[in-house]
Design a protein around this motif. Structure first.
Motif, PDB file in Angstrom:
ATOM      1  N   UNK A   1     -90.697  81.191 106.863  1.00 52.54           N
ATOM      2  CA  UNK A   1     -89.986  79.620 106.714  1.00 52.54           C
ATOM      3  C   UNK A   1     -91.158  78.615 105.643  1.00 52.54           C
TER       4      UNK A   1
ATOM      5  N   UNK B   1     -91.637  76.463 102.496  1.00 54.50           N
ATOM      6  CA  UNK B   1     -91.440  75.160 102.509  1.00 54.50           C
ATOM      7  C   UNK B   1     -93.296  75.159 102.114  1.00 54.50           C
ATOM      8  N   UNK B   2     -93.971  75.649 101.786  1.00 62.43           N
ATOM      9  CA  UNK B   2     -95.286  75.542 101.437  1.00 62.43           C
ATOM     10  C   UNK B   2     -95.729  75.614 100.231  1.00 62.43           C
ATOM     11  N   UNK B   3     -94.535  76.875  99.572  1.00 61.45           N
ATOM     12  CA  UNK B   3     -95.786  77.048  97.885  1.00 61.45           C
ATOM     13  C   UNK B   3     -94.878  75.772  97.198  1.00 61.45           C
ATOM     14  N   UNK B   4     -95.228  75.991  96.055  1.00 59.68           N
ATOM     15  CA  UNK B   4     -95.145  75.345  94.598  1.00 59.68           C
ATOM     16  C   UNK B   4     -94.375  76.211  94.057  1.00 59.68           C
TER      17      UNK B   4
ATOM     18  N   UNK C   1     -89.996  78.461  96.110  1.00 57.77           N
ATOM     19  CA  UNK C   1     -89.489  78.070  96.568  1.00 57.77           C
ATOM     20  C   UNK C   1     -87.647  77.759  96.349  1.00 57.77           C
ATOM     21  N   UNK C   2     -87.808  77.542  95.207  1.00 56.62           N
ATOM     22  CA  UNK C   2     -85.818  77.990  94.746  1.00 56.62           C
ATOM     23  C   UNK C   2     -85.738  79.183  94.733  1.00 56.62           C
TER      24      UNK C   2
ATOM     25  N   UNK D   1     -86.193  81.882  96.158  1.00 56.87           N
ATOM     26  CA  UNK D   1     -87.270  82.683  97.428  1.00 56.87           C
ATOM     27  C   UNK D   1     -86.932  84.216  97.370  1.00 56.87           C
TER      28      UNK D   1
ATOM     29  N   UNK E   1     -79.791  77.943  94.318  1.00 55.34           N
ATOM     30  CA  UNK E   1     -80.927  77.204  94.534  1.00 55.34           C
ATOM     31  C   UNK E   1     -79.411  76.084  94.324  1.00 55.34           C
TER      32      UNK E   1
ATOM     33  N   UNK F   1     -82.528  69.932  91.958  1.00 50.41           N
ATOM     34  CA  UNK F   1     -83.607  70.411  92.574  1.00 50.41           C
ATOM     35  C   UNK F   1     -84.220  71.368  91.627  1.00 50.41           C
TER      36      UNK F   1
END
Lengths: 682, 597
Positions: B26, B30-33, B38-39, B41, B420, B424
């Protein structure tokens, strides 16, 4: 001279808090009438009026503010009773309600039903709107004709990318009002224009599908109350921990989803402040669920959105962690004999085994009876008799024997695992967000909560617990202290190092002016309007994390942005253990909340009659506090007789008419000047 | 087996570990770029004990985690006694227990005092590890040295401080360096948060209790799994599945022989094809594939940990596609052969435990398994961007009693890879979606039908180009097989669309093996298959057929000719003509009997 009435319509009871002209608080409870929630409200008003030897009319005509919380919207969604709703979105994206942007639960389990889309595909119609093309208005009219033919009662409109440019959505709304003025309509850019279509379509569809229901309910309620002399509109609670006048609630019912639990932190803060705390974790444990919310330094923790019946609500709401842990939660063994509690619940019917209403599976309440926490002869103030032998047999047969445990240990196991489930919920909303619960006051509400609260506090290292005496009418009181809130949130994605300040300032000014106007039309004087601005930010390219940062009022300067960025890095590091101070910050969603301040309720202090509680002691019984240890003789106190200043050293139990408070060894309870129980643990 | 901790501690600690494991992923998402995290997963996490036994996996992608004990083992073998509190390790070497080089593992050992108690692991599919091409997966990596940097177990933090020279060396090898650096910080941050809660756990319960718990928890899975497998009949089953041809025209052959005896399952893959230069699945991926198929038929309440996996033995032959030897490449290890392998295992299970088996799932075809790369010129400075697209995500196979899930993706991802948010995706990549939809009549039919197929059209935004790299399989190998009279056997596809003329050109298998570039007046249509059906479609509840037809998942023609359900499509709800349906179903049954006679 005027009264303030607040009422919280729940599934079982409709609770009232009345503040009279001398600021005395009166509470009242009547059984809810789910088929016609308004009639319980009127009955409660009538009964309250009687207490003042008045007629309902006389009483209501003296009422200045009538605030109420309703579960109408939440229930309509969970019971699938929303109205038939058509939807207009982009052509080629008509399956939009089926696409989940979250992972399936239980990776390895194919034996589950896939959730159904909130609006079926055939009622979702697409219209062309492309990079090059303008909106095809004929298609919009055609879609409306089709939906008319299907006899939908509401229409939702959400186009992809409308958070960037809402003009096509607005055009569609115009066409709807031309072609079909009477249909209930919701347009995404007016609900909440934030990025992420999966969430926005749900916010829009939920809203549209609830408008006719909410309107009908509020119009009826308003008519009834007005005919009895209420001068102003009824105020309705929202999921932002505020209230809005009926007209606004009827047009934006999606904001009332989950409003009940959203009020809890307000009450928690109210009581917390009286006891000197502005950091408060509020828990509310009833028969089937356990809700946690949080207030830090007087500010209620918000989430990007809420959830209802498996759908995202898509709107910024008070963050509520809701778990299937309540008095009715069932204890069971899995095939590998692991002891589990919940999330299934015996509910009120058949209820726990000890209710003797046909329940067969042991529940948390059964364990609590066996441990001696609950008095079988004085449950709900003696209104319900519980069967201890039945509870004992169920736990013995279902849990103790298969695990080869003593029955009392098994009961204690059920108690401990339930507590662990709740502790996990509290950790999820605190520690997982970089917040240390030891710096917080635990406020324990709900009928079943105060049995467990002392142990939860000990496990989490929290030193103080506050148990409101009116735990049974907890939310009604918070409601009486709600402010009128008008808020706006929108996405405008811009990086801190190339921030378009001009545009941001323009956006804030526009919305601020609108919100002030709205609040003034709600009857709030300009001096009583407070504006709160914030921006949710993250590092560029992050998607899911958004740290909310306050912004100052007035025209924002580069210095203000810089300050926000600095505080962002710090806040981020405190939660996630690292930060990237050299990186710019991406500002995503901006928001402003206009708060129309309503005078606070001030409670009257009770006179003190000394520390000695012996006058309230009503007997002793054997109670079990620890695993593998037998029961110990424990003093039982009558809550109604306890007064300001009285102190009880644990172990002990206080029996009140709606709740039971367990004081564990090494804890003590003091009754404070407002008659609430203040527990300290070590 | 007698439990060593009391039942209450057992339940409480199990719950705490679940929470810790869920939180790692989780946080990371949230934190990755990088959009791949993030999209898409495309990452997993898990907790192991000091003996490298898998204890808890909560939100992982099966292919990542089911074979990952070997990753922990290889770090322990490399560092032996030289493992200390505050260390963190990185490791991606497929020849030392990893899946493929693109899956980069980060590990943090967790100590109670000076005793090692847990390992926390996070595995991220990184978009670049320094290979010859844009993507870290490619048919053109025909030798392991072309794939990118092979990192053996390597220390990157000591005493909670990053070892800067090593850190720099690793980052200097990759494209998209800034994003990947941010991801790596996020990974270590997530693991450190987990470390904090595991240390608290050891303090609260005492490390001895925690160690006893781990034994108990593994035994708990072990016992449930033993009971599950014992309930199956003993026997042996065989199956064969072939892959798409590679650029040299060769198809890989998966030969699976599954034997069930007592409480053990043995899977013999030794007769599968000899290794290819580029298409191979390393041991860890091979094990993960087999475990995943088996996990899908057993009681879902059994925690998939070491105790469960020990009931499955897998035999492979060195020099084959499932046990390659250097310098064979394996960049496609987690997709290309794993889908045929899970299918092969499921087909064996279908013979042994027919009621529990599922219809075939979609494969990671070219519509899902593709890399999109380009230069994003929308900001002040142009920046290179790349991600795994997962543009279209296919459906799961049906099981008895339940339709397959849509947007499930291949069994290897177990529904963990969601679609996704288009807005976003468009914000982080210079592309524009023109369509995303379920495809009508693109799933297997049955009493319970497969999850739906999906089709998506994307194009570069104005003034941009996007390179499309497929690493999918199944384009020319029909899959998503039906069972017990259900249908399936579908193919995904990728087409290029000329937006000026509207002409669609479907790409051949050979064309798909080579990356192609889309200009801003071109779009690409990807179609991924639905899952296979379970049972005879003529037995499907007509009400469900009506609902599917009304919602465009199947056509009225198919309802009539495959499901034997006659609908009045003039009415709003497509009312069922029950009389005509009865006649039609009789007719179709008669025809089937005729055909089989």
């Amino acid at each position: 001279m005027s009264y303030r009435i607040s009422c919280d319509v729940g599934g079982t009871f409709t609770d009232f808090a009345l503040v009279d002209e001398h600021n005395n608080l009166h509470t009242h409870k009547v059984p809810s009438t789910p088929e016609d929630p308004g009639s319980a409200i009127l009955k409660g008003v009538e009964e309250l009026a009687k207490r003042f030897s008045m007629s309902s009319e006389e009483f209501i005509s003296k009422t200045d503010l009538f605030l109420h919380g309703t579960t109408i919207a939440t229930n309509a969604v969970t019971q699938r009773k929303t109205v038939k709703t058509g939807f207009i979105t982009n052509k080629h994206f008509e399956h939009i309600f089926s696409f989940r942007v979250w992972s399936k639960e239980e990776t390895y389990n194919p034996r589950r039903e896939e959730p159904k889309p909130f609006i079926p595909r055939y009622l979702t119609l697409g219209v062309a709107e492309d990079e090059e093309e303008s909106l095809n208005e004929d298609e919009v009219r055609e879609a409306l004709r089709t939906l008319k033919g299907y006899k939908v009662e509401a229409v939702g409109v959400c186009l992809l990318r409308s958070y960037l440019d809402p003009s096509h959505e607005k055009k569609i709304a115009e066409i709807v009002s031309e072609e079909w003025p009477e249909v209930a309509t919701a347009v995404s850019c007016e609900i909440q224009p934030t990025v992420g279509e999966c969430y926005r379509v749900h916010a829009t569809a939920l809203n549209a599908s609830l408008i006719p229901i909410m309107k009908k309910y509020l119009v009826q309620l308003h008519e009834k109350l007005r005919s009895q002399g209420l001068k102003r509109e009824v105020l309705t609670a929202t999921s932002t921990a505020g209230v809005v006048y009926a007209r606004e609630a009827a047009n934006k019912p999606v904001f009332t989803i989950g409003s009940g639990p959203s009020i809890a932190p307000l009450t928690g803060l109210f009581y917390g402040e009286k006891a000197g705390w502005r950091n408060v974790i509020v828990t509310d444990m009833g028969g089937t669920s356990f809700d946690v919310s949080m207030v830090t330094n007087g500010e209620i923790k918000m989430a990007q959105q809420g959830w209802v019946a498996g759908y995202p609500t898509g709107i910024s709401s008070v963050e509520i962690m809701s778990l299937g842990a309540g008095g009715g939660s069932i204890a069971w063994l899995d095939p590998g004999k692991m002891l589990k509690v919940g999330p299934q619940s015996a509910g009120a019917v058949p209820g726990p085994v000890c209710y003797n209403q046909g329940g067969r599976e042991p529940t948390v309440t059964d364990a609590n009876v066996l441990l001696g926490y609950l008095n079988p002869d004085y449950f709900l103030g003696g209104r319900k008799k519980l069967s201890l032998p039945m509870a004992e047999k169920a736990i013995k047969d279902t849990i103790a024997n298969p695990l080869d445990l003593d029955t009392l240990d098994a009961a204690h196991g059920i108690f401990t695992i339930t507590n662990q489930n709740m502790v996990a919920g509290i950790e999820e909303i605190s520690i997982a967000r970089g917040i240390d619960p030891r710096q917080y006051l635990l406020v324990a509400a709900g009928g079943a909560g105060p049995i467990h609260a002392g142990r939860l506090a000990q496990t989490l290292g929290m030193k103080s617990v506050l148990i409101p005496r009116s735990a049974g009418t907890f939310c009604a009181l918070g409601l009486a202290n709600s402010d009128i809130k008008r808020s706006s949130a929108w996405s405008f994605i811009t990086r801190s190092d190339e921030c378009d300040l001009h545009r941001v300032n323009q956006m804030f000014e526009e919305r601020e002016a609108r919100i002030i106007k709205e609040l003034e039309s709600d009857g709030i004087a300009r001096d009583n309007i407070r504006l709160e601005r914030w921006v949710e930010a993250r590092y560029p390219l992050q998607i899911w994390v958004e740290v909310r940062n306050p912004l100052p009022s007035g025209t924002l300067s580069e210095k203000d942005i810089l300050q926000m960025v600095n505080s962002f890095h710090k806040k981020y590091e405190s939660i996630y253990t690292y930060s990237m101070p050299d990186s710019p910050v991406e500002c995503v969603t901006w928001g402003i909340t206009g708060v129309g301040l309503i005078p606070r309720v001030t409670l009257r202090e009770q006179p003190s009659r000394g520390e000695n509680p012996s006058v309230a002691k009503k007997g002793e019984r054997m109670v079990c506090f620890h695993e593998e240890k037998s029961r110990v003789k424990t003093a039982i106190y009558d809550g109604a007789t306890l007064t300001n200043g009285m102190k009880i050293e644990g172990p002990g139990i206080i029996e009140d008419s709606f709740t039971t408070i367990v004081i564990f060894p090494q804890s003590q309870v003091t009754v404070n000047e407002y008659g609430n129980y203040y527990m300290t643990t070590s | 087996m007698e439990r060593r901790v009391d039942p209450v501690t057992f339940a409480v600690v199990a719950k705490k570990l679940d929470m810790t494991a869920s939180r790692i992923k989780e946080y990371m998402v949230m934190l990755a770029r990088s959009p791949i995290v993030t999209v898409a997963k495309d990452l997993s996490d898990a907790l192991f004990d000091a003996k490298a036994r898998l204890v808890t996996q909560k939100a992982g992608i099966p292919i990542h985690i089911a074979g990952s004990e070997q990753v922990v083992q290889s770090v322990m073998e490399s560092f032996q006694d030289d493992i200390h509190p505050g260390d963190a390790f990185i490791h991606n070497d497929p020849y030392r227990g990893n899946t493929h080089v693109a899956d980069v593992n980060y590990l943090v050992p967790v100590f109670a005092g000076d005793e090692l108690i847990f390992w926390t692991l996070i595995k991220i599919h990184e978009i670049c590890v320094g290979g010859a091409e844009h993507a870290s997966v490619s048919f053109h990596y025909t030798d392991m040295h072309m794939e990118g940097l092979h990192i053996p177990p390597l220390r990157i933090q000591r005493e909670w401080q990053t070892i800067n020279d090593v850190w720099e060396l690793l980052l200097s090898q990759v494209r998209y360096r800034d994003d990947i650096e941010a991801d790596r910080k996020a990974a270590l941050g997530s693991l450190r948060v987990a470390e904090r809660s595991l240390v608290d756990l050891c303090n609260e319960y005492g490390k001895e209790q925690v160690k006893k718990f781990i034994d108990d928890y593994i035994n708990y899975a072990d016992e449930m799994m033993a009971e599950e497998i014992r309930s199956w009949p003993d026997g042996t089953a065989k199956s064969e599945v072939t892959s798409d041809p590679d650029q040299f025209g060769n198809r890989a052959m998966v030969v699976c022989e599954l034997t069930k005896e007592g409480d053990r399952v043995t899977v013999d893959l030794t007769k599968s094809s000899d290794q290819f230069p580029q298409i191979n699945t390393t041991i860890s991926g091979t094990h993960a594939s087999v475990f995943t198929a088996i996990c899908n038929v057993v009681d879902p309440r059994i925690p998939p940990n070491n105790g469960m996996y020990k009931h499955v033995r897998i035999t492979t032959r060195p020099g084959t596609i499932f046990h390659p030897t250097p310098p064979a490449a394996s960049s496609l290890a987690t997709t290309f052969l794993t889908d045929p392998l899970t299918d092969a295992v499921m087909k064996c299970l279908l013979k042994l435990i027919p009621e529990k088996a599922s219809g075939g799932w979609t494969w990671g075809g070219p519509g899902a398994n593709n890399v999109l790369a380009g230069i994003d010129k929308r900001g002040k400075a142009p920046r290179p961007v790349s991600t795994i697209g997962f543009l279209s995500i296919g459906g799961a196979g049906a099981v008895k009693g339940y339709d397959g899930w849509s947007q499930a993706a291949a069994m290897m991802s177990g529904g963990s890879i969601p679609v996704a948010n288009i807005e976003i995706f468009e914000h982080v990549m210079p592309l524009r979606f023109l369509k995303r939809s379920f495809a009508t009549d693109f799933q297997g039919d049955g009493k319970w039908r497969g999850g739906c197929g999906m089709e998506t059209i994307v194009k570069p935004v104005k003034g941009h180009e996007l390179t499309f790299v497929s690493f999918g399989n199944g384009n020319s190998s029909p899959h998503a097989f039906g069972v017990h009279g259900g249908t399936g056997n579908l193919n995904p596809s990728v087409s290029k669309i000329d937006l000026k003329t509207g002409v669609h050109t479907t790409l051949s298998q050979q064309e798909l093996l080579t990356p192609f570039t889309l200009k801003d007046d071109e779009a690409c249509l990807t179609r991924e298959t639905g899952g296979g059906g379970f049972g005879d479609p003529l037995e499907r509840d007509p009400e469900l057929v009506r609902e599917d037809t009304r919602n465009y998942l199947i056509s009225p023609g198919k309802a009539r000719d495959v499901y034997g359900v006659v609908l009045n499509t003039e009415t709003e709800s497509f009312d069922i003509d029950y009389e005509a349906t009865k006649r039609r179903r009789e007719e179709l049954k008669e025809k089937k009997r005729g055909n089989s006679a």
